[in-house]
Design an enzyme around this catalytic site. Sequence first.
Site, PDB file in Angstrom:
ATOM      1  N   CYS A 300      13.052  19.472  41.561  1.00  0.00           N
ATOM      2  CA  CYS A 300      12.486  20.122  40.368  1.00  0.00           C
ATOM      3  C   CYS A 300      11.155  20.817  40.639  1.00  0.00           C
ATOM      4  CB  CYS A 300      12.345  19.113  39.236  1.00  0.00           C
ATOM      5  SG  CYS A 300      11.142  17.789  39.519  1.00  0.00           S
ATOM      6  N   HIS A 348       9.391  14.984  36.150  1.00  0.00           N
ATOM      7  CA  HIS A 348      10.326  16.120  36.117  1.00  0.00           C
ATOM      8  C   HIS A 348       9.633  17.332  35.510  1.00  0.00           C
ATOM      9  CE1 HIS A 348      14.180  18.096  36.356  1.00  0.00           C
ATOM     10  NE2 HIS A 348      14.071  18.488  35.108  1.00  0.00           N
ATOM     11  N   HIS A 360      15.845  24.729  35.451  1.00  0.00           N
ATOM     12  CA  HIS A 360      15.330  23.595  36.224  1.00  0.00           C
ATOM     13  C   HIS A 360      16.383  23.086  37.200  1.00  0.00           C
ATOM     14  CE1 HIS A 360      17.011  20.068  33.566  1.00  0.00           C
ATOM     15  NE2 HIS A 360      17.780  21.123  33.469  1.00  0.00           N
TER      16      HIS A 360
END
Length: 388
Positions: A300, A348, A360
Amino acid sequence: MASHRKSRPAGTRVAGIRTPALATAALTSVALLSQTATAAPSADGKPSLEEVEKKVDDLYRQAESATEKYNAAKEKTTKQRKQVDTLLDDVAQRAQKLNQEREQLGSFAAAQYRTGAAAPDTATFLLADSPQDYFDQTQLMGRLTSRQKSAVDDYFAEQSATMKKREEASRSLESLTRTQSDLQTAKSTVQRKLSSARELLSKLTAEEKARLAEIEKQKQEEAARKAAELAKQQAAAQAEAAAATQDGGSTSGGDTGTGTGTGTSDSTYATKAAKAIAFARAQIGKPYVWGATGPGSYDCSGLTQASWKAAGVTLPRTTYDQVNAGTTVSLTDAQPGDLIFFYDDISHVGIYIGNGMMIHAPKPGAYVREESIYYGGESIIHSVVRPA
């Protein structure tokens, strides 16, 4: 910009992110999904589908959190290894210089011995590793010329500096060893969590997998609905800001940005953000691989770092540092290009593209994709940061 992670109390959220309407919708969604899944364990003691789903999600979350720790340790290891290499090279060069100066002192001692200006053991003493005590003798120092005294001073200064560099290199090596241990621990944690998740999923029947897919589909539909609501809120906020600007007169030069602000700064940000988003969009379909920074795969924070690098902006490697690399804004004020961070441990991140959507790298086993920022519910959204 801060270069370290700022600790936050568990459960805190940046002001302006949550709204009553969305919170109510979130609770409704949770109730719906709970009814859909098998809530109670089966008679044979086997965990329910809901329990398996939650456990798998938790394991993926833990793996992603460990991945960010791995990224931090890896980055630190790289820096420390360069530092150690530099120190060792410096020590080697200093040792060589020290040997040359020792040879020069030896030549002085030999010359004095040949002319009878020193006792027969002077040369032996001067060629020793530590002739300091001998040079401290007033009689010998009196016989040295100014050039010889300067050479003696240089020798001991270099000797002292070399010892300090050796000690510094030793400490750096010890620190590097500890960081490498942290790196290996994080790596093992990621692998263990992923292995546990795969094992749980492998035990599901075909019917259970189909039901799990249906639950995921319902989640995505609910997330899309929330994204649409956010898009309406943002549009209303922008319209209100535009009206306020017009009421304030025309001296501001007009709004050339994409958000609620005005002027050249918004226009500049929008240009950079467009480049970052274009890069991120080009990565859609590439696999999530923990610790990866491209070009074939990403995790990420690796994706967001690479995306903004394409726009000429350097972001730190980890989510813990990226969250501090810019200005925090409310979710309603989020603009395309902003970074959306998730979970209390900030493990994240995705890049916002507008209308409640982001691009993402979701989790191990998934691919870079466009998805609602509510993919995991509203409660997991931590903050929004504008990086440039």
